[in-house]
Design a protein around this motif. Structure first.
Motif, PDB file in Angstrom:
ATOM      1  N   ALA A 106     -16.909   2.024 -49.493  1.00  0.00           N
ATOM      2  CA  ALA A 106     -17.252   1.402 -48.208  1.00  0.00           C
ATOM      3  C   ALA A 106     -18.133   0.173 -48.399  1.00  0.00           C
ATOM      4  N   VAL A 107     -19.167   0.299 -49.233  1.00  0.00           N
ATOM      5  CA  VAL A 107     -20.053  -0.841 -49.475  1.00  0.00           C
ATOM      6  C   VAL A 107     -19.305  -1.940 -50.223  1.00  0.00           C
ATOM      7  N   GLY A 108     -18.420  -1.552 -51.161  1.00  0.00           N
ATOM      8  CA  GLY A 108     -17.620  -2.546 -51.876  1.00  0.00           C
ATOM      9  C   GLY A 108     -16.699  -3.324 -50.948  1.00  0.00           C
ATOM     10  N   THR A 109     -16.064  -2.606 -50.003  1.00  0.00           N
ATOM     11  CA  THR A 109     -15.199  -3.268 -49.023  1.00  0.00           C
ATOM     12  C   THR A 109     -16.000  -4.230 -48.142  1.00  0.00           C
ATOM     13  N   THR A 110     -17.185  -3.787 -47.708  1.00  0.00           N
ATOM     14  CA  THR A 110     -18.055  -4.658 -46.911  1.00  0.00           C
ATOM     15  C   THR A 110     -18.432  -5.916 -47.692  1.00  0.00           C
ATOM     16  N   GLU A 111     -18.683  -5.740 -48.980  1.00  0.00           N
ATOM     17  CA  GLU A 111     -19.075  -6.882 -49.822  1.00  0.00           C
ATOM     18  C   GLU A 111     -17.940  -7.893 -49.950  1.00  0.00           C
ATOM     19  N   LEU A 148     -18.344  -6.628 -40.024  1.00  0.00           N
ATOM     20  CA  LEU A 148     -18.054  -6.429 -41.453  1.00  0.00           C
ATOM     21  C   LEU A 148     -18.509  -5.055 -41.923  1.00  0.00           C
ATOM     22  N   TRP A 149     -19.736  -4.683 -41.569  1.00  0.00           N
ATOM     23  CA  TRP A 149     -20.245  -3.372 -41.997  1.00  0.00           C
ATOM     24  C   TRP A 149     -19.444  -2.234 -41.366  1.00  0.00           C
ATOM     25  N   VAL A 150     -19.112  -2.384 -40.081  1.00  0.00           N
ATOM     26  CA  VAL A 150     -18.309  -1.342 -39.414  1.00  0.00           C
ATOM     27  C   VAL A 150     -16.928  -1.245 -40.043  1.00  0.00           C
ATOM     28  N   PHE A 151     -16.293  -2.392 -40.287  1.00  0.00           N
ATOM     29  CA  PHE A 151     -14.971  -2.399 -40.910  1.00  0.00           C
ATOM     30  C   PHE A 151     -15.012  -1.772 -42.304  1.00  0.00           C
ATOM     31  N   GLY A 152     -16.023  -2.122 -43.084  1.00  0.00           N
ATOM     32  CA  GLY A 152     -16.122  -1.590 -44.442  1.00  0.00           C
ATOM     33  C   GLY A 152     -16.195  -0.076 -44.476  1.00  0.00           C
ATOM     34  N   PHE A 153     -16.959   0.515 -43.571  1.00  0.00           N
ATOM     35  CA  PHE A 153     -17.120   1.968 -43.577  1.00  0.00           C
ATOM     36  C   PHE A 153     -15.936   2.681 -42.916  1.00  0.00           C
ATOM     37  N   LEU A 154     -15.390   2.100 -41.833  1.00  0.00           N
ATOM     38  CA  LEU A 154     -14.254   2.755 -41.168  1.00  0.00           C
ATOM     39  C   LEU A 154     -12.988   2.701 -42.015  1.00  0.00           C
ATOM     40  N   SER A 155     -12.781   1.598 -42.735  1.00  0.00           N
ATOM     41  CA  SER A 155     -11.539   1.422 -43.491  1.00  0.00           C
ATOM     42  C   SER A 155     -11.403   2.380 -44.661  1.00  0.00           C
TER      43      SER A 155
END
Length: 691
Positions: A106-111, A148-155
């Protein structure tokens, strides 16, 4: 090997093969990388928040990127360090594995999404500079970061759910240093081909989807830069993008290899190396990439260092002014150059404990002095944990009465002085301001702090023999001691911010530091102080104390408790060390930042009397900060808490006795309003007594 197709409930991490010496070298290397990563990215976050030159969208996104880097490394490296520190394979529960994999992805996707947005920001800055402030306004930037943070964790919810819907029955051993998805798929006894293909498509969508705006943005950026006629102009334009472009190449280069491939069951050792680049090396390089290539960041750091030096110099001047012409006479009593050593022995037959006094000059001359027969004084056996503890306190029988009288006087003055401060803050209208509201709570904390330690210590000095304390009493004492101390640190940080607003934003002081804000800040400080110490105390008393039940201290000190444990407490000590670092440095950071701005403001005042008057409002708080943090940084912030007992006792006395004793004097002798309130209170009391 798992049998009957039962899925694993925990996993074993093989980590890094090799000898203990290699593990020690790797531990030292990765711990250094992790420390630099935390400090460097934290510095970036702090300077982005406080420096006005960095209040732009580019640095706003950079601050969030640094926060993501801290989370990425903190998800992986502590587990890896634990595996290098402890012998054998490290185990991780199924829930822990799910949490670690989800947070990492999740954090990697947000990054990745954040790097795409930063590329668009650079495109607008280079290709549309006149409309930059309109397009990249504050409202837009905040909403973009939230999305971005919401997308990273939901995805990453479905990919992690799909991974752990598989049955892991081949084995529960992961040939990695964390819960890697490729290794998990390798252990599955289900047909995971379709799942791997779907995960591959999702990885393609996330990485290529975030890489597309990067490619498009830099295509336009390069085409715009090439149209600039002068070489210096082209160099200046591209320098604004150089740092971001470097981190993009590093980040996408490693992750494209690691995740975007149909078959995730590749060679384990090669996978570990690339994972190290992603989770260790790239976050480590991030602060250097964004500082060494960025003049504004370098200037901000340089100014922060200068202000810190000025703060230190001003702090020394303040301490000298506070001390004035007072002189301290240190008297040292020497006993013919002899050093006395104390050793405790337990006799298994009678349970009688004795001290042996041995002079280092006369090695043949020693005597055994019976101390006290104690029920629990024998060496613990059969690995049964202690149900009560014996506190040695202060050795020596001749000075006990003198020590008792001294500490009783200190305690009495501490109670009376801090109670007086609380009373006058509550009743005097001149002290109805945020500064004195916080001071009242600080005095209440000092009363609690001393009352947790000193009464137990006085009881031990008053009664003969060693003092016993139950296990429950020890837990309560340690928890209250740490919780109240943490609350006090948080309150000192809040008081520093209050002084910053009073000096730096004087006209808006009553608006910012209103009654509602102050009450909520104090409530949060108390709640944080007590909640933050639940796990450290729980982890301490999960250990088995089977070596002995005798604590060479005057209260239940955590360092002495860890010394009595027969478990391997090295990892627990390391985590407690990190938490102490977080609490003390976390509360010290607003103090440093606030006083940096305060001093910079005070130094701009033209007259010496004006500077003296402005800084006098902070002198008491600054003195107390130096005393409090100075002693606690020595006592708690160290990886090994098993230091010399006598030295530890001295530092504990400074914290638990001397500092609370000095608090009323520090905040009254240097404060005109408090002195006036005290004088009026004394007059009222005299008139009341006369009537």
């Amino acid at each position: 090997m798992m049998s009957n197709h039962s899925s694993a409930t925990e996993f074993c991490l093989l980590g890094f093969p090799g000898s203990k010496e290699l593990h020690r070298i790797l531990f030292a290397t990765f711990f250094l990388f992790y420390s630099v990563t935390l400090i460097g990215n934290t510095v970036i976050i702090v300077i982005v928040c406080v420096d006005k030159r960095l209040q732009s969208p580019m640095y706003f996104f950079l601050g969030h990127l640094s926060a993501a880097e801290i989370l990425t490394t903190s998800t992986i490296i502590p587990v890896m360090l634990q595996g290098l520190l402890l012998p054998g394979m490290q185990t991780i529960s199924l829930a822990g594995c799910v949490a670690q994999l989800f947070l990492n992805l999740a954090v990697g996707t947000t990054e990745f999404a954040l790097m795409g947005v930063m590329a668009v920001d650079r495109y607008v800055a280079v290709c549309n500079p006149l409309r930059y402030n309109i397009i990249m306004n504050r409202h837009t930037c905040i909403w973009v970061v939230i999305m971005l943070w919401v997308f990273g964790f939901l995805s990453e919810i479905w990919p992690v759910y799909a991974t752990f819907q598989l049955t892991f029955c081949k084995s529960n051993v992961l040939d990695h240093f964390y819960c890697d998805r490729g290794q998990l798929l390798k252990l599955s006894c289900d047909d995971s081909l379709f799942t791997e293909f779907i995960l591959f498509l999702m990885a393609i969508f996330i990485i290529i989807g975030s890489l597309a705006p990067v490619i498009v943005s830099y295509t336009y950026i390069i085409s715009t830069i090439l149209k600039i006629p002068t070489a210096s102009g082209r160099r200046k334009a591209f320098s604004t993008c150089a740092s971001h472009f470097t981190i993009v190449v590093l980040g996408y280069g490693t992750c494209l290899f690691l995740y975007v491939k149909p078959n995730q069951t590749q060679a384990a050792q090669y996978n570990k190396i690339v994972s190290l680049l992603v989770s260790v090396v790239t976050p480590f390089l991030n602060p250097f990439i964004f500082t060494l290539r960025n003049d504004k960041v370098k200037e901000a750091i340089g100014d922060s260092v200068k202000r810190s030096c000025q703060l230190f110099k001003s702090g020394i001047d303040v301490l000298q002014n506070l001390l004035g012409d007072q002189k301290t006479d240190n008297a040292y009593s020497e006993d013919s150059g002899k050093t006395l050593y104390l050793q405790m022995y337990w006799y298994s037959d009678s349970g009688e404990s004795v001290f042996r006094s041995l002079s280092d000059e006369d090695g043949a001359s020693f005597s055994f002095i019976p101390l006290v027969s104690v029920r629990m004084g024998k060496m613990m056996s059969n690995h049964s944990s202690a149900t009560e503890f014996c506190l040695l306190g202060f050795p020596g029988s001749k000075e006990r009465q003198h020590i008792l009288d001294t500490f009783f006087r200190f305690y009495s003055v501490t109670l009376m002085g801090n109670t007086v401060i609380i009373v006058i803050v509550c009743v005097d209208k001149r002290l109805q301001s945020p500064m004195y509201f916080f001071l009242g709570h600080l005095s209440a904390l000092e009363i609690l702090f001393t009352s947790i330690i000193i009464p137990v210590m006085l009881q031990g000095l008053l009664l003969p023999g060693m003092q016993t304390i139950s296990l429950a009493g020890c837990v309560i004492q340690l928890f209250l001691y740490l919780a109240v101390g943490t609350t006090e640190f948080a309150l000192l940080g809040v008081m520093a911010v209050d002084r910053y607003v009073a000096v730096y934003k004087l006209l808006r002081y009553n608006i910012i530091m209103n009654s509602h804000t102050c009450i909520w800040v104090v409530i949060v400080s108390w709640v944080f102080g007590f909640l933050s110490e639940i796990w450290p105390v729980y982890a301490t008393f999960q250990l088995t104390f089977c070596q002995s039940n005798v604590l060479d201290h005057f209260y239940c000190d955590r360092g002495q408790l860890l010394k009595l444990s027969c478990d391997d407490s090295l990892f627990t000590e390391f985590i407690l060390f990190l938490m102490a670092i977080f609490i003390i440095i976390g509360s010290l950071a607003p103090v440093i930042v606030s006083y940096t701005y305060i001093i910079s403001t005070v130094l701009k005042i033209h007259t010496a009397s004006g500077r003296r008057k402005a800084f006098s409002t902070c002198a008491s708080h600054f003195t107390f900060v130096v005393l409090g943090y100075g002693s606690c940084l020595f006592l708690y912030v160290k990886p090994n808490q098993r230091q010399a007992a006598q030295y530890n006792k001295v530092a504990s006395l400074v914290i638990a006795v001397v500092t609370p004793f000095l608090n009323p004097f520090i905040f009254t002798l240097r404060n005109g309003k408090v002195k006036e309130a005290l004088r009026d209170s004394v007059k009222c009391c005299c008139q009341l007594f006369k009537y």
